[in-house]
Enzyme design. Structure first.
Site, PDB file in Angstrom:
ATOM      1  NE  ARG A 167       1.909   0.977  -1.544  1.00 36.95           N
ATOM      2  CZ  ARG A 167       2.102   0.156  -0.504  1.00 36.95           C
ATOM      3  NH1 ARG A 167       1.362  -0.913  -0.347  1.00 36.95           N
ATOM      4  NH2 ARG A 167       3.060   0.417   0.361  1.00 36.95           N
ATOM      5  NE  ARG A 218       7.240   0.989   4.296  1.00 40.05           N
ATOM      6  CZ  ARG A 218       6.351   1.126   3.326  1.00 40.05           C
ATOM      7  NH1 ARG A 218       6.540   2.026   2.379  1.00 40.05           N
ATOM      8  NH2 ARG A 218       5.297   0.378   3.295  1.00 40.05           N
ATOM      9  CE  LYS A 252       2.071  -6.685   4.267  1.00 43.48           C
ATOM     10  NZ  LYS A 252       3.110  -6.162   3.357  1.00 43.48           N
ATOM     11  NE  ARG A 310       4.760  -3.811   9.005  1.00 39.87           N
ATOM     12  CZ  ARG A 310       3.760  -3.444   8.209  1.00 39.87           C
ATOM     13  NH1 ARG A 310       2.529  -3.488   8.630  1.00 39.87           N
ATOM     14  NH2 ARG A 310       4.028  -3.027   6.986  1.00 39.87           N
ATOM     15  NE  ARG A 355       1.576   4.015   2.335  1.00 38.51           N
ATOM     16  CZ  ARG A 355       1.561   2.724   2.672  1.00 38.51           C
ATOM     17  NH1 ARG A 355       0.613   1.914   2.208  1.00 38.51           N
ATOM     18  NH2 ARG A 355       2.492   2.241   3.456  1.00 38.51           N
TER      19      ARG A 355
HETATM   20  P1  ADP Z   1       2.736  -1.903   3.575  1.00 38.73           P
HETATM   21  O1  ADP Z   1       1.327  -2.098   3.022  1.00 38.73           O
HETATM   22  O2  ADP Z   1       3.615  -1.272   2.586  1.00 38.73           O
HETATM   23  O3  ADP Z   1       3.308  -3.169   4.109  1.00 38.73           O
HETATM   24  P2  ADP Z   1       1.452  -0.727   5.829  1.00 38.73           P
HETATM   25  O4  ADP Z   1       0.365   0.151   5.323  1.00 38.73           O
HETATM   26  O5  ADP Z   1       1.057  -2.076   6.333  1.00 38.73           O
HETATM   27  O6  ADP Z   1       2.582  -0.867   4.742  1.00 38.73           O
HETATM   28  O7  ADP Z   1       2.233  -0.001   6.996  1.00 38.73           O
HETATM   29  C1  ADP Z   1       2.732   1.311   6.834  1.00 38.73           C
HETATM   30  C2  ADP Z   1       3.491   1.701   8.110  1.00 38.73           C
HETATM   31  O8  ADP Z   1       2.586   1.679   9.228  1.00 38.73           O
HETATM   32  C3  ADP Z   1       4.617   0.758   8.505  1.00 38.73           C
HETATM   33  O9  ADP Z   1       5.823   1.051   7.831  1.00 38.73           O
HETATM   34  C4  ADP Z   1       4.694   1.017  10.015  1.00 38.73           C
HETATM   35  O10 ADP Z   1       5.358   2.242  10.274  1.00 38.73           O
HETATM   36  C5  ADP Z   1       3.232   1.209  10.392  1.00 38.73           C
HETATM   37  N1  ADP Z   1       2.618  -0.077  10.795  1.00 38.73           N
HETATM   38  C6  ADP Z   1       1.603  -0.728  10.167  1.00 38.73           C
HETATM   39  N2  ADP Z   1       1.296  -1.866  10.819  1.00 38.73           N
HETATM   40  C7  ADP Z   1       2.138  -1.948  11.880  1.00 38.73           C
HETATM   41  C8  ADP Z   1       2.345  -2.888  12.916  1.00 38.73           C
HETATM   42  N3  ADP Z   1       1.617  -4.022  13.001  1.00 38.73           N
HETATM   43  N4  ADP Z   1       3.318  -2.624  13.835  1.00 38.73           N
HETATM   44  C9  ADP Z   1       4.050  -1.526  13.770  1.00 38.73           C
HETATM   45  N5  ADP Z   1       3.929  -0.602  12.812  1.00 38.73           N
HETATM   46  C10 ADP Z   1       2.982  -0.800  11.861  1.00 38.73           C
HETATM   47  P1  ADP Z   2       1.355  -4.518   0.579  1.00 33.99           P
HETATM   48  O1  ADP Z   2      -0.007  -4.378   1.221  1.00 33.99           O
HETATM   49  O2  ADP Z   2       1.958  -5.861   0.797  1.00 33.99           O
HETATM   50  O3  ADP Z   2       2.278  -3.424   0.927  1.00 33.99           O
HETATM   51  P2  ADP Z   2      -0.030  -3.817  -1.922  1.00 33.99           P
HETATM   52  O4  ADP Z   2      -1.166  -4.777  -1.996  1.00 33.99           O
HETATM   53  O5  ADP Z   2      -0.349  -2.421  -1.548  1.00 33.99           O
HETATM   54  O6  ADP Z   2       1.144  -4.423  -1.002  1.00 33.99           O
HETATM   55  O7  ADP Z   2       0.729  -3.846  -3.336  1.00 33.99           O
HETATM   56  C1  ADP Z   2       1.858  -2.997  -3.577  1.00 33.99           C
HETATM   57  C2  ADP Z   2       1.760  -2.409  -4.988  1.00 33.99           C
HETATM   58  O8  ADP Z   2       1.983  -3.458  -5.942  1.00 33.99           O
HETATM   59  C3  ADP Z   2       0.379  -1.833  -5.332  1.00 33.99           C
HETATM   60  O9  ADP Z   2       0.586  -0.721  -6.182  1.00 33.99           O
HETATM   61  C4  ADP Z   2      -0.338  -2.965  -6.057  1.00 33.99           C
HETATM   62  O10 ADP Z   2      -1.288  -2.475  -7.002  1.00 33.99           O
HETATM   63  C5  ADP Z   2       0.808  -3.687  -6.748  1.00 33.99           C
HETATM   64  N1  ADP Z   2       0.661  -5.152  -6.801  1.00 33.99           N
HETATM   65  C6  ADP Z   2       0.094  -5.968  -5.867  1.00 33.99           C
HETATM   66  N2  ADP Z   2       0.169  -7.268  -6.230  1.00 33.99           N
HETATM   67  C7  ADP Z   2       0.816  -7.283  -7.429  1.00 33.99           C
HETATM   68  C8  ADP Z   2       1.209  -8.334  -8.347  1.00 33.99           C
HETATM   69  N3  ADP Z   2       0.940  -9.634  -8.088  1.00 33.99           N
HETATM   70  N4  ADP Z   2       1.846  -7.965  -9.477  1.00 33.99           N
HETATM   71  C9  ADP Z   2       2.129  -6.650  -9.729  1.00 33.99           C
HETATM   72  N5  ADP Z   2       1.783  -5.629  -8.924  1.00 33.99           N
HETATM   73  C10 ADP Z   2       1.139  -5.920  -7.782  1.00 33.99           C
END
Ligand code: ADP
Ligand code: ADP
Ligand code: ZN
Length: 214
Positions: A127, A171, A13, A88, A160
């Site tokens: 990541r 998660r 995302k 979410r 992280r």
């Molecule tokens: P990821 O990129 O792996 O999906 P995020 O950076 O979006 O993770 O979120 C990391 C953490 O921050 C989540 O596991 C949650 O604890 C918190 N968080 C982020 N966005 C929200 C939301 N919209 N509602 C509740 N918790 C959130």
């Molecule tokens: P999210 O915001 O959904 O948690 P991220 O954009 O942070 O996801 O991506 C999660 C991890 O996977 C990062 O280390 C990123 O560089 C990698 N990644 C993202 N998209 C792809 C893809 N299409 N193929 C392989 N690795 C990816």
């Protein structure tokens, strides 16, 4: 253009949201980045959010919804934005819909990036995140130019705390229980589009561009 990104943690995302924001000249709004910035700066919100984030749980809606509604009301969000990590939960989606309806606005696209659970652990363990500017890299799939250093701002990259496998499993189950229902919610609103997130980063973005047009 108002866009919501959906998908499991690690689906890509943030990676895609950044490219959309750059291409279409709209702000990328990541609630995860906002919480991490608050933790880094030692704010009260950061202290509260960290308790949940470290366990892989969602931060309560009361701490999240007003923050986002306030952010999308800023002048730079007038022409649109890409929301990453929000909503979410169904109550968050409803809070967003209500705030938008009050201004006769709506979400144009909810982009669901589909990646099976089996792929997620490998995505997360590789990541590397920059806690200063929010950029993310991957040791294998998207390596930075210099190992451990952010290409964008030069700060150090970290694994992280919540990307460790123990927390990722939590998660993922939180995602399936609380966030996946949003796919039906936005399907019902007629704005859901799906992309295959297992493809290469650039290919996923091409598909998104085709959907968004221009
Ligand atoms: P990821 O990129 O792996 O999906 P995020 O950076 O979006 O993770 O979120 C990391 C953490 O921050 C989540 O596991 C949650 O604890 C918190 N968080 C982020 N966005 C929200 C939301 N919209 N509602 C509740 N918790 C959130
Ligand atoms: P999210 O915001 O959904 O948690 P991220 O954009 O942070 O996801 O991506 C999660 C991890 O996977 C990062 O280390 C990123 O560089 C990698 N990644 C993202 N998209 C792809 C893809 N299409 N193929 C392989 N690795 C990816
Ligand atoms: Zn950086």
């Amino acid at each position: 253009m108002k866009i919501v990104m959906l998908g499991a943690p690690g689906a890509g995302k943030g990676t895609q949201a950044k490219q959309i924001a750059d291409t279409y000249g709209i702000p990328h709004i990541s609630t995860g980045d906002i919480f991490r910035a608050n933790i880094k700066n030692g704010t009260e919100l950061g202290r509260k959010a960290k308790e949940y984030m470290d366990k892989g749980l969602l931060v309560p809606d009361e701490l999240t919804c007003d923050l986002v509604v306030d952010r999308i009301s800023q002048p730079d969000a007038e022409k649109g934005y890409v929301l990453d990590g929000f909503p979410r939960t169904i109550p968050q989606a409803e809070a967003l819909t209500n705030a938008l309806e009050a201004r006769h606005e709506k979400i144009d696209y909810a982009i669901d990036i589909e990646v099976p659970d089996e792929n997620i652990i490998r995505r997360m363990s590789g990541r590397r995140a920059c806690l200063t500017c929010g950029a993310t890299f991957h040791t294998e799939f998207a390596p930075p130019k210099v190992e451990g250093v952010c290409d964008v701002c030069g700060d150090k990259l970290v694994l992280r705390e919540d990307d460790k496998p123990e927390t990722v499993a939590n998660r993922l189950s939180v995602y399936h229980e609380q966030t996946q229902p949003l796919i039906d919610y936005y399907t019902g609103k007629g704005v859901l589009v799906e992309v295959d997130g297992t493809l290469d980063i650039d290919v996923v973005f091409e598909k998104i561009r085709e959907i968004l047009g221009a």
